[in-house]
Design a protein around this motif. Structure first.
Motif, PDB file in Angstrom:
ATOM      1  N   THR A 107      54.992 -30.810  12.029  1.00 28.36           N
ATOM      2  CA  THR A 107      54.530 -29.986  13.108  1.00 28.36           C
ATOM      3  C   THR A 107      56.157 -30.255  13.547  1.00 28.36           C
ATOM      4  N   VAL A 108      56.155 -29.164  15.057  1.00 25.56           N
ATOM      5  CA  VAL A 108      57.742 -29.337  15.429  1.00 25.56           C
ATOM      6  C   VAL A 108      57.138 -28.843  16.626  1.00 25.56           C
ATOM      7  N   ILE A 109      57.323 -29.670  17.657  1.00 22.16           N
ATOM      8  CA  ILE A 109      57.211 -29.567  19.149  1.00 22.16           C
ATOM      9  C   ILE A 109      58.449 -29.814  19.806  1.00 22.16           C
ATOM     10  N   LEU A 110      58.570 -28.324  20.243  1.00 26.21           N
ATOM     11  CA  LEU A 110      59.848 -28.617  21.159  1.00 26.21           C
ATOM     12  C   LEU A 110      59.839 -28.921  22.992  1.00 26.21           C
ATOM     13  N   LYS A 111      60.416 -29.725  23.127  1.00 24.89           N
ATOM     14  CA  LYS A 111      60.843 -30.063  24.491  1.00 24.89           C
ATOM     15  C   LYS A 111      61.590 -29.808  25.069  1.00 24.89           C
ATOM     16  N   GLY A 112      61.205 -28.674  25.908  1.00 25.69           N
ATOM     17  CA  GLY A 112      62.772 -27.445  26.100  1.00 25.69           C
ATOM     18  C   GLY A 112      63.664 -26.289  25.517  1.00 25.69           C
ATOM     19  N   PRO A 113      64.144 -26.802  25.355  1.00 22.61           N
ATOM     20  CA  PRO A 113      64.284 -25.520  24.310  1.00 22.61           C
ATOM     21  C   PRO A 113      63.668 -24.669  24.138  1.00 22.61           C
ATOM     22  N   ARG A 114      63.566 -23.261  23.527  1.00 24.71           N
ATOM     23  CA  ARG A 114      62.754 -22.428  23.267  1.00 24.71           C
ATOM     24  C   ARG A 114      63.623 -22.051  21.698  1.00 24.71           C
ATOM     25  N   PHE A 159      59.545 -14.479  21.362  1.00 23.66           N
ATOM     26  CA  PHE A 159      59.800 -15.440  20.723  1.00 23.66           C
ATOM     27  C   PHE A 159      59.640 -16.835  21.852  1.00 23.66           C
ATOM     28  N   VAL A 160      60.635 -16.768  22.531  1.00 29.03           N
ATOM     29  CA  VAL A 160      60.537 -17.694  23.796  1.00 29.03           C
ATOM     30  C   VAL A 160      59.332 -17.693  24.596  1.00 29.03           C
ATOM     31  N   HIS A 161      58.643 -17.180  24.811  1.00 31.00           N
ATOM     32  CA  HIS A 161      56.484 -17.079  25.017  1.00 31.00           C
ATOM     33  C   HIS A 161      56.270 -17.335  24.324  1.00 31.00           C
ATOM     34  N   LEU A 162      55.803 -17.292  22.915  1.00 32.18           N
ATOM     35  CA  LEU A 162      54.868 -17.891  22.189  1.00 32.18           C
ATOM     36  C   LEU A 162      54.750 -18.646  21.848  1.00 32.18           C
ATOM     37  N   ALA A 163      53.480 -19.148  21.961  1.00 35.68           N
ATOM     38  CA  ALA A 163      52.928 -20.158  21.432  1.00 35.68           C
ATOM     39  C   ALA A 163      53.288 -21.498  20.616  1.00 35.68           C
ATOM     40  N   SER A 164      53.172 -20.868  19.179  1.00 33.43           N
ATOM     41  CA  SER A 164      53.947 -21.572  18.680  1.00 33.43           C
ATOM     42  C   SER A 164      54.248 -20.126  17.079  1.00 33.43           C
ATOM     43  N   VAL A 165      55.332 -20.874  16.509  1.00 38.00           N
ATOM     44  CA  VAL A 165      55.610 -20.075  15.267  1.00 38.00           C
ATOM     45  C   VAL A 165      55.286 -20.690  14.273  1.00 38.00           C
ATOM     46  N   THR A 166      55.043 -20.028  12.660  1.00 40.70           N
ATOM     47  CA  THR A 166      54.811 -20.505  11.638  1.00 40.70           C
ATOM     48  C   THR A 166      55.982 -20.081  11.115  1.00 40.70           C
ATOM     49  N   TYR A 167      57.086 -21.313   9.957  1.00 43.94           N
ATOM     50  CA  TYR A 167      58.153 -20.797   9.152  1.00 43.94           C
ATOM     51  C   TYR A 167      57.749 -21.222   7.977  1.00 43.94           C
ATOM     52  N   LEU A 168      56.716 -20.346   7.443  1.00 47.59           N
ATOM     53  CA  LEU A 168      56.289 -21.261   5.810  1.00 47.59           C
ATOM     54  C   LEU A 168      55.191 -22.340   5.756  1.00 47.59           C
ATOM     55  N   ILE A 183      55.828 -24.733   8.005  1.00 51.16           N
ATOM     56  CA  ILE A 183      55.945 -25.535   9.512  1.00 51.16           C
ATOM     57  C   ILE A 183      55.456 -24.632  10.614  1.00 51.16           C
ATOM     58  N   VAL A 184      54.570 -25.457  11.570  1.00 55.33           N
ATOM     59  CA  VAL A 184      55.027 -24.804  12.050  1.00 55.33           C
ATOM     60  C   VAL A 184      55.711 -25.857  14.022  1.00 55.33           C
ATOM     61  N   VAL A 185      56.038 -24.432  14.403  1.00 57.11           N
ATOM     62  CA  VAL A 185      56.756 -24.922  15.337  1.00 57.11           C
ATOM     63  C   VAL A 185      56.233 -24.680  16.614  1.00 57.11           C
ATOM     64  N   PHE A 186      55.902 -25.684  17.763  1.00 58.25           N
ATOM     65  CA  PHE A 186      55.131 -25.413  18.725  1.00 58.25           C
ATOM     66  C   PHE A 186      55.708 -25.522  20.471  1.00 58.25           C
ATOM     67  N   THR A 245      45.867 -22.842  18.678  1.00 59.11           N
ATOM     68  CA  THR A 245      46.876 -22.865  18.381  1.00 59.11           C
ATOM     69  C   THR A 245      47.803 -23.143  17.004  1.00 59.11           C
ATOM     70  N   LEU A 246      46.926 -24.069  17.538  1.00 54.64           N
ATOM     71  CA  LEU A 246      47.588 -25.229  15.299  1.00 54.64           C
ATOM     72  C   LEU A 246      46.801 -24.259  15.343  1.00 54.64           C
TER      73      LEU A 246
END
Length: 180
Positions: free
Chosen positions: A58-65, A86-95, A97-100, A108-109
């Motif tokens: 997992t990755v949690i983005l703080k600030g950047p989208r 994508f800026v408004h999605l809670a998360s995106v899964t890249y294979l 890695i789930v980016v929140f 969401t997880l």
């Protein structure tokens, strides 16, 4: 000609482009990713295999989208303006890695892990092909079989008295039944 009105050659280009994007973003976020914490593993453990939970990061983005993908403008046109920003999605899964954006929430997880399970079980290339073909056919990201699977399941997960189910077994069952 594809049922969505695009040539097979164009659909193949789209599939290739989305797959390349997914791999590129996975590599980009890998450096900042971490394995699931024990807290989050415990929260979803009854629904997923230990193997999957031991590899997903997992990755949690703080600030950047997450910026819109390179195919965003075309997806907006094809869907008559109904493609997620994508800026408004809670998360995106890249294979794997789930980016929140901002924080991890249980539902969401769970949703992100459903996509990770789909990719792990069917392979990235098949997953991407079915995702793009589903989108081209329906012109709706919500009607894509992957999302049609993930959203009801994350709702089941969020219900207080839900029965435990194996996401991976359900994905396999859909694949065997040709529901993708």
């Amino acid at each position: 000609m594809d049922p969505g009105g695009l040539s097979e050659a164009r659909v193949a280009e789209m599939i290739s482009g989305v797959a390349a994007y997914m791999r590129q973003e996975r590599n980009l976020y890998f450096r900042a990713s971490e394995l699931l914490t024990p807290k989050w593993r415990t929260a979803v453990q009854p629904y997923f295999s230990k193997t999957l939970l031991g590899t997903v990061r997992t990755v949690i983005l703080k600030g950047p989208r997450i910026p819109p993908p390179p195919f965003y403008a075309e997806a907006i046109v094809l869907s008559s303006g109904h493609f997620p920003d994508f800026v408004h999605l809670a998360s995106v899964t890249y294979l794997d890695i789930v980016v929140f954006h901002d924080e991890i929430a249980p539902r969401t997880l769970f949703h992100g892990l459903v996509h990770a399970a789909q990719i792990a079980l069917l392979g990235m290339d098949r997953y991407t092909e079915l995702y793009v073909r589903g989108f081209v056919k329906t012109r709706s990201w919500m009607a894509i079989p992957w999302e049609a699977q993930a959203y009801p399941w994350d709702s089941r997960f969020a219900m207080p008295s839900t029965a435990i189910f194996s996401v991976e077994d359900e994905v396999k069952s859909w694949a065997e039944q040709g529901r993708f």
